[in-house]
Scaffold this active site. Structure first.
Site, PDB file in Angstrom:
ATOM      1  N   GLU A  58       0.839  -1.208   0.000  1.00  0.00           N
ATOM      2  CA  GLU A  58       0.000   0.000   0.000  1.00  0.00           C
ATOM      3  C   GLU A  58       0.878   1.263   0.000  1.00  0.00           C
ATOM      4  OE1 GLU A  58      -2.238   0.202   3.611  1.00  0.00           O
ATOM      5  OE2 GLU A  58      -3.887   1.305   2.695  1.00  0.00           O
TER       6      GLU A  58
ATOM      7  N   PRO B  66      -9.464   0.861   9.825  1.00  0.00           N
ATOM      8  CA  PRO B  66      -9.778   0.371   8.475  1.00  0.00           C
ATOM      9  C   PRO B  66      -9.941   1.564   7.534  1.00  0.00           C
ATOM     10  CG  PRO B  66     -11.291  -0.514  10.133  1.00  0.00           C
ATOM     11  CD  PRO B  66     -10.533   0.587  10.782  1.00  0.00           C
ATOM     12  N   HIS B  67      -9.350   1.473   6.353  1.00  0.00           N
ATOM     13  CA  HIS B  67      -9.399   2.622   5.456  1.00  0.00           C
ATOM     14  C   HIS B  67      -9.341   2.192   3.996  1.00  0.00           C
ATOM     15  CE1 HIS B  67      -5.116   1.815   6.305  1.00  0.00           C
ATOM     16  NE2 HIS B  67      -4.969   2.082   5.022  1.00  0.00           N
ATOM     17  N   ALA B  68      -9.777   3.081   3.131  1.00  0.00           N
ATOM     18  CA  ALA B  68      -9.691   2.807   1.691  1.00  0.00           C
ATOM     19  C   ALA B  68      -9.791   4.089   0.901  1.00  0.00           C
ATOM     20  CB  ALA B  68     -10.815   1.867   1.267  1.00  0.00           C
TER      21      ALA B  68
END
Lengths: 159, 156
Positions: A58, B66-68
């Site tokens: 990421e 939590p991430h996006a």
């Protein structure tokens, strides 16, 4: 002594276009060379990886995207500079933003540093961590902070 | 960077019902997505869960982020959930998670996202901050606590 060498610090957003236009306006007016500096914020990426908020893949993907954004922005700035026929160079750097901008400004022996509007400071803490604040305070030369997009657009059109 | 300015009391859940990680993420994400700030609820939740599969965002000390980055959101969105019992999150330190920050942003906001996560990460390192969030009685307090700790001068 005249202003021959201007550095503009950019972050890639729309505000940076306004900042760049004002730097171009100044460069044209003063017949100075303009260097645009974009820094890929590797320090934050490293910190997020270390704190496990990011996984390695990421962080790498994010770094690539920041590089692409930087390249894209510097090309866009070059087109703007070419339109006004000024001497321009774009530099894509990486590391801690304020350290890179300040050190490059020193290395280039710049006469003037142009940067975007500073954010509202809500605490003493921000003066420690905000990259814009640190560039402003640690710059080795006079600093111009660009405000008022409408006025900048008008000035840019004039030259 | 002001984390508290992105969190609204109505996006905070102080008593999560979910017993596992996936359900907890869905519970928080769907709760604040229902407030109309997410363009595509299903896609947003799917992206958050997809990111979670690459590696847990349980960063230790009872916290998960939590991430996006996804076009399912128009702009930067933040939701908060708290679980008294704690939820297994495959965290780095093996502890259950009690505090969950769900974050979403569009694909363009690179620098904002980076600075936001860095600031949130700094806040979370503060044990007093985490304890204050655990003790909060109302959603408004969550926002006030974040606001308060953002103003505290760091030790280093």
């Amino acid at each position: 002594m005249s202003i021959n060498n201007i550095v503009v610090s950019v972050t890639g957003g729309e505000q940076s276009i306004i900042t760049t236009k004002y730097a171009i306006y100044l460069a044209k007016l003063l017949n100075a060379k303009l260097t645009a500096v974009y820094v890929v914020d590797k320090k934050s990426l490293h910190d997020l990886l270390k704190s496990r908020i990011f996984v390695e893949i990421e962080a790498l993907e994010f770094e690539r995207e920041l590089e692409q954004q930087g390249k894209h922005f510097l090309e866009r700035a070059k087109k703007l500079a070419d339109t006004k026929q000024i001497q321009y160079e774009g530099l894509l750097l990486e590391g801690v933003i304020h350290e890179q901008v300040v050190s490059k400004t020193k290395a280039l022996n710049a006469d003037l540093l142009v940067m975007g509007e500073l954010k509202e400071i809500i605490s003493i803490k921000e003066t420690y961590f905000d990259e814009g604040e640190r560039i402003f305070r640690e710059a080795p030369c006079p600093v111009v902070v660009v405000k008022n997009a409408q006025k900048v657009e008008a000035l840019y059109k004039e030259v | 960077m002001k984390v508290s300015s992105y969190l609204k009391p109505e996006h905070c859940l102080l008593d999560l019902k979910s017993a596992n990680k996936e359900d907890a993420i869905k519970e928080i994400a769907i709760h604040f997505a229902d407030k109309g700030i997410v363009k595509d609820k299903a896609a947003f939740t799917a992206e958050i869960l997809k990111r979670e599969k690459i590696g847990s965002t349980g960063i230790g000390c009872g916290v998960a982020i939590p991430h996006a980055r996804t076009n399912a959101v128009g702009e930067f969105v933040l939701g908060f959930g708290r679980s008294e019992k704690g939820i297994e999150f495959d965290s780095i330190d093996g502890t259950k998670v009690h505090l969950i920050f769900v974050i979403g942003t569009n694909l363009k906001e690179l620098n904002l996202y980076l600075r936001f996560l860095a600031e949130l990460s700094r806040l979370i390192m503060n044990e007093n901050f985490r304890n204050a969030l655990l003790r909060a009685q109302r959603p408004e307090e969550i926002v006030s606590i974040i606001n308060k700790y953002e103003k505290i001068k760091p030790l280093n």
